[in-house]
Motif scaffolding. Structure first.
Motif, PDB file in Angstrom:
ATOM      1  N   ALA A  58       0.835  -1.204   0.000  1.00 24.41           N
ATOM      2  CA  ALA A  58       0.000   0.000   0.000  1.00 24.41           C
ATOM      3  C   ALA A  58       0.870   1.255   0.000  1.00 24.41           C
ATOM      4  O   ALA A  58       0.534   2.260  -0.644  1.00 24.41           O
ATOM      5  CB  ALA A  58      -0.930  -0.005   1.203  1.00 24.41           C
ATOM      6  N   ALA A  59       1.994   1.227   0.715  1.00 23.49           N
ATOM      7  CA  ALA A  59       2.903   2.374   0.730  1.00 23.49           C
ATOM      8  C   ALA A  59       3.525   2.585  -0.644  1.00 23.49           C
ATOM      9  O   ALA A  59       3.716   3.724  -1.091  1.00 23.49           O
ATOM     10  CB  ALA A  59       3.991   2.168   1.779  1.00 23.49           C
ATOM     11  N   ILE A  60       3.836   1.475  -1.328  1.00 21.34           N
ATOM     12  CA  ILE A  60       4.364   1.585  -2.691  1.00 21.34           C
ATOM     13  C   ILE A  60       3.341   2.248  -3.595  1.00 21.34           C
ATOM     14  O   ILE A  60       3.664   3.158  -4.373  1.00 21.34           O
ATOM     15  CB  ILE A  60       4.732   0.188  -3.230  1.00 21.34           C
ATOM     16  CG1 ILE A  60       5.930  -0.375  -2.463  1.00 21.34           C
ATOM     17  CG2 ILE A  60       5.038   0.248  -4.729  1.00 21.34           C
ATOM     18  CD1 ILE A  60       6.270  -1.812  -2.812  1.00 21.34           C
ATOM     19  N   ALA A  61       2.085   1.822  -3.504  1.00 21.27           N
ATOM     20  CA  ALA A  61       1.028   2.422  -4.321  1.00 21.27           C
ATOM     21  C   ALA A  61       0.886   3.907  -4.024  1.00 21.27           C
ATOM     22  O   ALA A  61       0.682   4.724  -4.935  1.00 21.27           O
ATOM     23  CB  ALA A  61      -0.294   1.697  -4.075  1.00 21.27           C
ATOM     24  N   ALA A  62       1.007   4.282  -2.745  1.00 20.20           N
ATOM     25  CA  ALA A  62       0.897   5.690  -2.358  1.00 20.20           C
ATOM     26  C   ALA A  62       2.027   6.516  -2.970  1.00 20.20           C
ATOM     27  O   ALA A  62       1.799   7.593  -3.546  1.00 20.20           O
ATOM     28  CB  ALA A  62       0.904   5.817  -0.836  1.00 20.20           C
ATOM     29  N   LEU A  63       3.263   6.026  -2.859  1.00 23.18           N
ATOM     30  CA  LEU A  63       4.409   6.785  -3.386  1.00 23.18           C
ATOM     31  C   LEU A  63       4.394   6.839  -4.908  1.00 23.18           C
ATOM     32  O   LEU A  63       4.784   7.856  -5.500  1.00 23.18           O
ATOM     33  CB  LEU A  63       5.712   6.170  -2.878  1.00 23.18           C
ATOM     34  CG  LEU A  63       5.984   6.357  -1.376  1.00 23.18           C
ATOM     35  CD1 LEU A  63       7.290   5.672  -0.985  1.00 23.18           C
ATOM     36  CD2 LEU A  63       6.042   7.842  -1.020  1.00 23.18           C
ATOM     37  N   GLU A  64       3.947   5.774  -5.554  1.00 20.43           N
ATOM     38  CA  GLU A  64       3.848   5.807  -7.016  1.00 20.43           C
ATOM     39  C   GLU A  64       2.807   6.825  -7.458  1.00 20.43           C
ATOM     40  O   GLU A  64       2.983   7.513  -8.475  1.00 20.43           O
ATOM     41  CB  GLU A  64       3.508   4.418  -7.546  1.00 20.43           C
ATOM     42  CG  GLU A  64       4.663   3.433  -7.429  1.00 20.43           C
ATOM     43  CD  GLU A  64       4.307   2.036  -7.898  1.00 20.43           C
ATOM     44  OE1 GLU A  64       5.229   1.240  -8.167  1.00 20.43           O
ATOM     45  OE2 GLU A  64       3.092   1.727  -8.002  1.00 20.43           O
ATOM     46  N   ALA A  65       1.726   6.953  -6.686  1.00 19.90           N
ATOM     47  CA  ALA A  65       0.711   7.962  -6.997  1.00 19.90           C
ATOM     48  C   ALA A  65       1.276   9.364  -6.813  1.00 19.90           C
ATOM     49  O   ALA A  65       1.016  10.269  -7.630  1.00 19.90           O
ATOM     50  CB  ALA A  65      -0.513   7.762  -6.106  1.00 19.90           C
ATOM     51  N   VAL A  66       2.060   9.556  -5.751  1.00 21.24           N
ATOM     52  CA  VAL A  66       2.687  10.863  -5.523  1.00 21.24           C
ATOM     53  C   VAL A  66       3.630  11.204  -6.674  1.00 21.24           C
ATOM     54  O   VAL A  66       3.676  12.348  -7.141  1.00 21.24           O
ATOM     55  CB  VAL A  66       3.443  10.874  -4.183  1.00 21.24           C
ATOM     56  CG1 VAL A  66       4.261  12.163  -4.037  1.00 21.24           C
ATOM     57  CG2 VAL A  66       2.462  10.746  -3.016  1.00 21.24           C
ATOM     58  N   THR A  67       4.365  10.220  -7.151  1.00 29.69           N
ATOM     59  CA  THR A  67       5.263  10.440  -8.287  1.00 29.69           C
ATOM     60  C   THR A  67       4.486  10.887  -9.519  1.00 29.69           C
ATOM     61  O   THR A  67       4.881  11.833 -10.222  1.00 29.69           O
ATOM     62  CB  THR A  67       6.063   9.168  -8.604  1.00 29.69           C
ATOM     63  OG1 THR A  67       6.965   8.902  -7.519  1.00 29.69           O
ATOM     64  CG2 THR A  67       6.884   9.327  -9.887  1.00 29.69           C
ATOM     65  N   ARG A  68       3.374  10.206  -9.802  1.00 29.65           N
ATOM     66  CA  ARG A  68       2.562  10.583 -10.962  1.00 29.65           C
ATOM     67  C   ARG A  68       2.001  11.990 -10.823  1.00 29.65           C
ATOM     68  O   ARG A  68       1.874  12.721 -11.809  1.00 29.65           O
ATOM     69  CB  ARG A  68       1.422   9.582 -11.153  1.00 29.65           C
ATOM     70  CG  ARG A  68       1.874   8.200 -11.614  1.00 29.65           C
ATOM     71  CD  ARG A  68       0.694   7.353 -12.057  1.00 29.65           C
ATOM     72  NE  ARG A  68      -0.228   7.083 -10.958  1.00 29.65           N
ATOM     73  CZ  ARG A  68      -0.135   6.048 -10.138  1.00 29.65           C
ATOM     74  NH1 ARG A  68       0.854   5.172 -10.292  1.00 29.65           N
ATOM     75  NH2 ARG A  68      -1.021   5.855  -9.169  1.00 29.65           N
ATOM     76  N   GLY A  69       1.674  12.382  -9.597  1.00 30.69           N
ATOM     77  CA  GLY A  69       1.054  13.683  -9.394  1.00 30.69           C
ATOM     78  C   GLY A  69       2.025  14.830  -9.246  1.00 30.69           C
ATOM     79  O   GLY A  69       1.628  15.992  -9.390  1.00 30.69           O
ATOM     80  N   THR A  70       3.300  14.529  -8.948  1.00 35.23           N
ATOM     81  CA  THR A  70       4.250  15.608  -8.670  1.00 35.23           C
ATOM     82  C   THR A  70       5.517  15.559  -9.510  1.00 35.23           C
ATOM     83  O   THR A  70       6.212  16.563  -9.635  1.00 35.23           O
ATOM     84  CB  THR A  70       4.677  15.573  -7.194  1.00 35.23           C
ATOM     85  OG1 THR A  70       5.412  14.354  -6.941  1.00 35.23           O
ATOM     86  CG2 THR A  70       3.464  15.632  -6.277  1.00 35.23           C
ATOM     87  N   GLY A  71       5.867  14.384 -10.024  1.00 32.07           N
ATOM     88  CA  GLY A  71       7.127  14.235 -10.751  1.00 32.07           C
ATOM     89  C   GLY A  71       8.296  13.882  -9.855  1.00 32.07           C
ATOM     90  O   GLY A  71       9.400  13.619 -10.362  1.00 32.07           O
ATOM     91  N   LEU A  72       8.090  13.858  -8.542  1.00 27.84           N
ATOM     92  CA  LEU A  72       9.165  13.457  -7.639  1.00 27.84           C
ATOM     93  C   LEU A  72       9.469  11.970  -7.821  1.00 27.84           C
ATOM     94  O   LEU A  72       8.566  11.165  -8.051  1.00 27.84           O
ATOM     95  CB  LEU A  72       8.772  13.727  -6.185  1.00 27.84           C
ATOM     96  CG  LEU A  72       8.604  15.192  -5.772  1.00 27.84           C
ATOM     97  CD1 LEU A  72       8.037  15.288  -4.360  1.00 27.84           C
ATOM     98  CD2 LEU A  72       9.934  15.937  -5.865  1.00 27.84           C
TER      99      LEU A  72
END
Length: 299
Positions: free
Chosen positions: A207-221
């Protein structure tokens, strides 16, 4: 009139940043599988970071509702684990700086706290505020984790449709920040990861991986993920061992898979809470998994 800037203290060497992302997470609200907590903890463990602002927890927290841990040694008190609500500046894998606000969710002065965060965001020139956490759903761990996205502007999430209609739920500081700062013109968005309900009380690194991958898609980080993926792999192996050892669990997971596939395929199922076959409740499934994982820890 209280000054919101009195709620925090900036570090003497606070940097000047250009359009950074502010990633925030507070302990205390719903976070199935520890999705948000594990994600932020992973970033602070893996990335270079330092403190740039510290909030006054004496004003914001009710110590009697969550008492700090103290250590007693023989005949005296030797340590107190004081809670901290802190803003770090960190650098992602590409060297891009961003901010992480984390710590316990404030118990009081919510409106003043949102104004304090707004002042910090303005002072650092924050371009986007982002949060993530987990919510329990009747979904199997054998399928990709879904995500409910929300934002202060529909354009931030490409106007993606939601499985939820209009509902009223208990508030959280994370949600209030998005509401208040969004109303002030800040871009704010959040991700609620759909965590299998039978794993909601355990740590679920997937679930943490899914959260960080979503943050990457939304921010580019971009974040280092190897350690987290290894932890997710170990957890998945443990879950599969438990399922293979229990006919009841295996049948229940199969039922959830059928339910999920029917919903995803747009057939007669109206929502993910519909049951196709008699199955143990989420609490019963969770209890079996917790017993299994506890036994492994004892071994």
């Amino acid at each position: 009139m209280f000054d919101p800037k009195d709620l925090y203290q900036l570090a003497d060497d606070a940097p000047e940043l250009t359009d950074p992302v502010l990633l925030y997470y507070f302990d205390g609200f719903v976070d199935a599988g520890g999705a948000g907590r594990l994600a932020v903890g992973h970033l602070l463990a893996e990335l270079e970071h330092r403190v740039v602002a510290t909030f006054d927890v004496d004003r914001l927290l009710d110590y009697r509702s969550r008492r700090p841990i103290m250590t007693f040694d023989t005949d005296r008190w030797v340590e107190c684990e004081s809670p901290e609500l802190i803003v770090h500046v960190a650098k992602d894998s590409t060297g891009t700086p961003f901010l992480i606000l984390s710590g316990p969710e404030p118990d009081r002065e919510w409106e003043l706290f949102t104004k304090a965060v707004a002042a910090l965001a303005q002072g650092f020139g924050v371009g986007k505020l982002v949060t993530a956490h987990g919510i329990p759903m009747a979904v199997p761990h054998t399928r990709p984790l879904g995500i409910t996205m929300h934002a202060s502007r529909p354009e931030l999430i490409n106007s993606q449709t939601s499985a939820f209609g209009r509902v009223q739920v208990p508030g959280s500081m994370a949600a209030l920040l998005e509401l208040r700062l969004g109303a002030q013109g800040h871009d704010a968005l959040g991700y609620a990861v759909h965590v299998p309900h039978y794993l909601s009380q355990a740590e679920y690194p997937t679930a943490a991986i899914a959260a960080l991958e979503a943050v990457t898609r939304g921010t580019g980080l971009v974040f280092p993920m190897d350690t987290l993926r290894e932890a997710a792999g170990r957890t998945t192996t443990e879950i599969e061992e438990q399922i293979q050892a229990s006919t009841e669990l295996s049948t229940a997971i199969t039922g959830l898979e059928q339910q999920y596939d029917a919903f995803a395929g747009g057939t007669e199922r109206e929502n993910l809470m519909a049951e196709t076959t008699p199955m143990p409740t989420g609490d019963e499934l969770a209890a079996q998994f917790e017993r299994f994982l506890a036994e492994r820890d004892d071994e």
